[in-house]
Scaffold this active site. Structure first.
Site, short mmCIF file in Angstrom:
data_model
loop_
_atom_site.label_atom_id
_atom_site.label_comp_id
_atom_site.label_asym_id
_atom_site.label_seq_id
_atom_site.Cartn_x
_atom_site.Cartn_y
_atom_site.Cartn_z
N ARG A 137 41.54 53.93 41.12
CA ARG A 137 42.34 52.73 41.34
C ARG A 137 43.72 53.14 41.82
O ARG A 137 44.26 54.17 41.40
CB ARG A 137 42.46 51.90 40.04
CG ARG A 137 41.20 51.12 39.67
CD ARG A 137 40.93 49.99 40.65
NE ARG A 137 39.82 49.16 40.26
CZ ARG A 137 38.56 49.35 40.63
NH1 ARG A 137 38.27 50.40 41.41
NH2 ARG A 137 37.59 48.53 40.26
N GLU B 32 46.17 46.24 48.09
CA GLU B 32 45.17 46.53 49.12
C GLU B 32 44.99 45.29 49.99
O GLU B 32 44.63 44.24 49.47
CB GLU B 32 43.83 46.93 48.48
CG GLU B 32 43.89 48.25 47.77
CD GLU B 32 42.61 48.61 47.05
OE1 GLU B 32 42.51 49.73 46.53
OE2 GLU B 32 41.69 47.75 46.99
N HIS C 272 39.11 51.17 50.54
CA HIS C 272 38.36 50.95 49.29
C HIS C 272 36.87 50.79 49.57
O HIS C 272 36.27 49.74 49.29
CB HIS C 272 38.90 49.74 48.53
CG HIS C 272 38.59 49.79 47.06
ND1 HIS C 272 39.39 49.20 46.12
CD2 HIS C 272 37.57 50.36 46.38
CE1 HIS C 272 38.86 49.39 44.91
NE2 HIS C 272 37.76 50.09 45.05
#
Length: 271
Positions: free
Chosen positions: A189, A218, A237
């Site tokens: 993370r 993000e 991601h």
């Protein structure tokens, strides 16, 4: 829930008095208030195991891409301004290097299995030490103190859940403990790393490079200093982003939902 949506807050829970279960995609549950959900009698499930293989693969891909400067190399190869390839344009070896894995859960262990094939020396730091058989299978050495791992590793790979204990686990002090030739890889993370400290460390060559599949937020703002650095790779991601795994994630969520509605034991229930 898919990509942390919809947001589960008290207002939503009050509007859904018959809600029995929240099925969340992926491993992380830091976006959920488990105490609040428990107060409303709502159970929670996630999909921790189906994402581990793909995420471990991506961790290795980021390590290889960063060490061999693949993004820079691609840009050089296709640039209209390139007239020749410089002979002194060099990367770093992965084979035989030391990999430090912070978080030796399912994903971290799968990374270790892959790193063994590259004949890497594997160190790991975890809340609990793995048993001797598991350590021996991948040749991993336990570091009780994270400082020992940081000081010895050529590559530091983060594979931990985001908790109050791991929030900004890697900050200025930790980055300064790393080798100036080391690379930081984050597949957990974004908030596990202090990004301001990372920007400073990369700018000042405190560490050599970073490869991140996760950031905060993000995506990053388009003027974020991380996006202006040459010694970093950032991916959007995509740890679990393969067609097979995303389908399995959805199937796991449906199984948990069906079990929850029927009052049966819930697969992958988060306790």
């Amino acid at each position: 829930m898919w990509y942390h949506k919809p947001v589960i807050n008290e207002e939503l829970l009050q509007s859904l008095p018959k809600l029995k279960i929240v099925a969340s995609s992926g491993v992380g549950i830091d976006h959920l208030d488990l105490n609040l959900l428990s107060h409303y009698g709502v159970k929670v499930s996630n999909t921790p195991f189906v994402v581990s293989t793909d995420t471990a693969d991506l961790g290795m891909a980021l390590m290889l891409a960063s060490s061999r400067r693949l993004v820079e190399g691609y840009q050089m190869a296709v640039s209209p301004a390139t007239e020749y390839f410089p002979a002194d344009w060099l990367g770093a070896e992965v084979s035989g290097a030391t990999l430090g894995i912070v978080g030796m859960g399912t994903i971290g262990y799968k990374v270790a299995e892959r790193a063994k094939a590259f004949e890497m020396k594997i160190l790991y730091h975890n809340r609990n030490q793995r048993n001797k058989e598991e350590e021996s299978a991948v040749g991993a050495i336990y570091c009780k103190k994270i400082d020992d791992l940081l000081q010895q590793s050529d590559f530091v790979l983060l594979s931990v859940n985001l908790t109050p204990q791991t929030h900004k686990l890697i900050g200025k002090r930790e980055l300064e403990l790393m080798k100036p030739t080391a690379t930081l890889i984050n597949i957990s993370r974004g908030l596990v790393v202090d990004q301001d400290a990372l920007v400073e460390a990369l700018q000042n060559k405190v560490i050599k490079a970073a490869a991140l599949d996760v950031t905060y937020p993000e995506p990053l703002p388009r003027d974020h200093p991380l996006l202006k650095l040459e010694n970093i790779i950032i991916t959007p991601h995509i740890g679990s982003a393969t067609k097979k795994t995303r389908r399995l994630m959805m199937e796991n969520m449906m199984e948990s939902i069906q079990a929850g509605l029927r009052g049966l034991p819930i697969p992958n229930e988060v306790i």
